[in-house]
Motif scaffolding. Structure first.
Motif, PDB file in Angstrom:
ATOM      1  N   THR A   1     119.302  -0.924  83.798  1.00 18.69           N
ATOM      2  CA  THR A   1     119.229  -2.021  84.760  1.00 18.69           C
ATOM      3  C   THR A   1     117.770  -2.455  84.846  1.00 18.69           C
ATOM      4  OG1 THR A   1     118.904  -0.511  86.627  1.00 18.69           O
ATOM      5  CG2 THR A   1     121.170  -1.144  86.108  1.00 18.69           C
ATOM      6  N   LEU A   2     117.547  -3.559  85.526  1.00 19.07           N
ATOM      7  CA  LEU A   2     116.180  -4.069  85.647  1.00 19.07           C
ATOM      8  C   LEU A   2     115.744  -4.107  87.107  1.00 19.07           C
ATOM      9  CD1 LEU A   2     116.101  -7.063  83.107  1.00 19.07           C
ATOM     10  CD2 LEU A   2     115.156  -4.768  82.817  1.00 19.07           C
ATOM     11  N   GLU A   3     114.585  -3.544  87.370  1.00 17.50           N
ATOM     12  CA  GLU A   3     113.901  -3.675  88.660  1.00 17.50           C
ATOM     13  C   GLU A   3     112.444  -3.963  88.352  1.00 17.50           C
ATOM     14  OE1 GLU A   3     114.534  -0.507  91.427  1.00 17.50           O
ATOM     15  OE2 GLU A   3     116.683  -0.344  90.980  1.00 17.50           O
ATOM     16  N   LEU A   4     112.187  -5.199  87.939  1.00 16.52           N
ATOM     17  CA  LEU A   4     110.881  -5.553  87.403  1.00 16.52           C
ATOM     18  C   LEU A   4     109.757  -5.423  88.420  1.00 16.52           C
ATOM     19  CD1 LEU A   4     111.881  -8.638  85.203  1.00 16.52           C
ATOM     20  CD2 LEU A   4     111.638  -6.244  84.527  1.00 16.52           C
ATOM     21  N   ALA A   5     110.084  -5.447  89.695  1.00 19.18           N
ATOM     22  CA  ALA A   5     109.043  -5.295  90.716  1.00 19.18           C
ATOM     23  C   ALA A   5     108.358  -3.927  90.602  1.00 19.18           C
ATOM     24  CB  ALA A   5     109.648  -5.466  92.111  1.00 19.18           C
ATOM     25  N   ARG A   6     109.071  -2.932  90.123  1.00 19.46           N
ATOM     26  CA  ARG A   6     108.480  -1.603  89.946  1.00 19.46           C
ATOM     27  C   ARG A   6     107.338  -1.623  88.934  1.00 19.46           C
ATOM     28  NH1 ARG A   6     111.007   2.912  91.858  1.00 19.46           N
ATOM     29  NH2 ARG A   6     113.112   2.669  92.701  1.00 19.46           N
ATOM     30  N   ILE A   7     107.485  -2.451  87.910  1.00 18.22           N
ATOM     31  CA  ILE A   7     106.480  -2.498  86.847  1.00 18.22           C
ATOM     32  C   ILE A   7     105.124  -2.883  87.420  1.00 18.22           C
ATOM     33  CG2 ILE A   7     105.797  -3.634  84.699  1.00 18.22           C
ATOM     34  CD1 ILE A   7     108.769  -4.008  84.091  1.00 18.22           C
ATOM     35  N   LYS A   8     105.096  -3.912  88.239  1.00 14.39           N
ATOM     36  CA  LYS A   8     103.837  -4.382  88.813  1.00 14.39           C
ATOM     37  C   LYS A   8     103.219  -3.329  89.719  1.00 14.39           C
ATOM     38  CE  LYS A   8     101.814  -8.208  91.418  1.00 14.39           C
ATOM     39  NZ  LYS A   8     102.074  -9.497  92.127  1.00 14.39           N
ATOM     40  N   SER A   9     104.043  -2.687  90.529  1.00 15.74           N
ATOM     41  CA  SER A   9     103.513  -1.723  91.496  1.00 15.74           C
ATOM     42  C   SER A   9     102.997  -0.449  90.827  1.00 15.74           C
ATOM     43  CB  SER A   9     104.596  -1.358  92.521  1.00 15.74           C
ATOM     44  OG  SER A   9     105.690  -0.707  91.896  1.00 15.74           O
ATOM     45  N   GLU A  10     103.512  -0.127  89.614  1.00 18.41           N
ATOM     46  CA  GLU A  10     103.123   1.110  88.940  1.00 18.41           C
ATOM     47  C   GLU A  10     102.266   0.871  87.705  1.00 18.41           C
ATOM     48  OE1 GLU A  10     106.875   3.991  90.112  1.00 18.41           O
ATOM     49  OE2 GLU A  10     107.008   2.792  88.283  1.00 18.41           O
ATOM     50  N   LEU A  11     101.803  -0.359  87.541  1.00 20.91           N
ATOM     51  CA  LEU A  11     101.067  -0.714  86.327  1.00 20.91           C
ATOM     52  C   LEU A  11      99.789   0.096  86.174  1.00 20.91           C
ATOM     53  CD1 LEU A  11     100.993  -2.569  83.870  1.00 20.91           C
ATOM     54  CD2 LEU A  11      99.749  -4.248  85.258  1.00 20.91           C
ATOM     55  N   THR A  12      99.056   0.283  87.263  1.00 23.87           N
ATOM     56  CA  THR A  12      97.785   1.012  87.188  1.00 23.87           C
ATOM     57  C   THR A  12      98.000   2.454  86.756  1.00 23.87           C
ATOM     58  OG1 THR A  12      96.819  -0.392  88.914  1.00 23.87           O
ATOM     59  CG2 THR A  12      95.738   1.723  88.472  1.00 23.87           C
ATOM     60  N   GLU A  13      98.991   3.111  87.357  1.00 25.44           N
ATOM     61  CA  GLU A  13      99.269   4.494  86.993  1.00 25.44           C
ATOM     62  C   GLU A  13      99.745   4.587  85.541  1.00 25.44           C
ATOM     63  OE1 GLU A  13     101.814   8.391  88.529  1.00 25.44           O
ATOM     64  OE2 GLU A  13     102.285   6.397  89.328  1.00 25.44           O
ATOM     65  N   GLY A  14     100.613   3.668  85.144  1.00 24.04           N
ATOM     66  CA  GLY A  14     101.094   3.679  83.767  1.00 24.04           C
ATOM     67  C   GLY A  14      99.973   3.487  82.765  1.00 24.04           C
TER      68      GLY A  14
END
Length: 430
Positions: free
Chosen positions: A215-228
């Motif tokens: 599934t897609l929850e693209l908002a997570r990508i932005k919030s975790e970008l720094t850690e990733g």
């Protein structure tokens, strides 16, 4: 009989531990993969010859340097978060696939565009394109699937994926040997990329069958970008000081020297498989233990460090003694691998210590600090390779690798000691 019963009871209890079962599964998978990898390596090295093998390795090494940024660390975020909460899997799997495809296309385009500056002009952009697609797109999907099963403690399936990867590579190598009497690099990388595609499809089918649809929850990508990105920097730094020397050898020395050095390093990688098996099985647990502080992660790591350090020392001694066998297997044109392998014999011990020192830091919340240290060592490695390779060819690369790996081992464990005593003094003061 009493002692036998006690031994059976102990073994039974030991096998109930997830870490032990996981390590055994990964070791079995990598052990079978080792046999396949050995067959693959011998076929390709002998069939292509030292110069064309060096050409191929210079391209895979270049792809390996940027591969950690394909996905922006999403595979580690998936492992970290799904290990704590299984219900998050579908979202992380879907998000990760999207990020891999987008970033993969971007980095492939960048590599092809910069290839005249980074590789010898004898290597065509089309050849690099095929290698990059195989490693950066299909390889990343396969790696992501393996991390998915690792996150839910299905390391038996991760092992099966690893075996299948090497099985397809061996089939590709056999096809090269059987159907191409005078093979060139382009013919080989076509088969190589096709085998990577088959492995990625197999891994994705297993995920769909056992773990479910994305599934897609693209908002997570932005919030975790720094850690990733911090995980990407750390992994990229590791591949830089592991692989940049091969690409630089191809550019600054000769393809034959690259083939010699890369063949020795391939044998180092094979010897390191048991350590990787243990580290892979333990990785998710470092995040679980690290929630209670670096002391808990350090306590968890101590027996693993003792086991892997002992094994790596024995493996290094074995390489010193058995190195003369290599030309008998690969052919006389690889005779210089004997000296290269002996130079690189300490690397397994350095890498084993690095793995667990770094994983203690990551699991305890010091991932950014680990990334900074590894990035600094990667820059240092590039600098001394620029100095040493033009002067000493593969020997210069070996000196640079020994220096960089030894230094990284020291700074990681100094950091572990520093943060441990800092947390301990804060707890005592409280």
């Amino acid at each position: 009989m009493t002692h036998l019963h006690q031994l059976q009871t102990y073994i039974h209890r030991l096998m109930q531990k997830p870490l032990v079962r996981g390590a055994i599964w990964l070791f079995i998978g990598r052990g079978l993969g080792l046999v396949l990898q050995a067959a693959y390596f011998v076929i390709i090295a002998r069939t292509l010859g030292v110069a064309q093998y060096g050409e191929f390795v210079s391209m895979t090494a270049l792809a390996a340097i940027v591969s950690p940024f394909v996905g922006l660390g999403m595979e580690i975020l998936l492992l970290k978060n799904v290990a704590k909460n299984r219900s998050l899997f579908a979202a992380y799997w879907g998000n990760s696939l999207v990020v891999v495809l987008v970033t993969g296309v971007g980095f492939i385009s960048l590599l092809v565009l910069l290839s005249p500056l980074l590789l010898p002009r004898s290597i065509s952009p089309l050849t690099l394109l095929l290698v990059a697609v195989g490693d950066l797109i299909f390889g990343s999907i396969t790696n992501l699937a393996g991390r998915s099963f690792q996150a839910v403690d299905r390391l038996n399936v991760s092992a099966q994926i690893g075996i299948f990867i090497m099985f397809t590579k061996v089939l590709a190598a056999i096809a090269l040997l059987k159907f191409f009497p005078n093979p060139n690099s382009l013919e080989w990388v076509c088969l190589y990329s096709a085998s990577s595609m088959v492995s990625a499809l197999f891994a994705a089918i297993l995920v769909q069958r056992w773990l479910g649809s994305p599934t897609l929850e693209l908002a997570r990508i932005k919030s975790e970008l720094t850690e990733g990105l911090s995980f990407s920097v750390s992994n990229s730094a590791y591949t830089i000081y592991s692989d940049i020397d091969k690409t630089m050898l191809a550019r600054l020395s000769t393809l034959a020297a690259t083939g010699i050095y890369a063949a020795a390093y391939r044998l180092i990688d094979v010897a390191f498989i048991p350590v990787i098996s243990i580290a892979g099985a333990a990785y998710a647990d470092f995040f679980r233990k690290g929630k209670d502080g670096i002391g808990a992660a350090l306590t968890f790591a101590r027996p693993l460090v003792a086991i892997t350090a002992t094994y790596s020392t024995i493996a290094g001694v074995a390489m010193l003694v058995l190195a003369p066998i290599v030309p008998l297997v690969l052919g006389d044109e690889y005779r210089e691998v004997v000296a290269a392998l002996r130079w690189l014999a300490p690397i397994p011990l350095f890498r084993a210590m690095q793995h667990f020192g770094g994983d203690i830091l990551s699991g305890s919340g010091f991932q950014r600090w680990r990334s900074m240290l590894e990035a600094g060592i990667a820059i240092f490695n590039i600098a001394i390779n620029l100095w040493l390779i033009p002067l000493y060819s593969w020997k210069g690369a070996a000196w640079a690798s020994l220096t960089s790996d030894g230094l990284l081992m020291l700074v990681l464990w100094i950091s572990v000691a520093f943060f441990y005593w800092k947390q301990k003094s804060q707890a005592d003061g409280g």
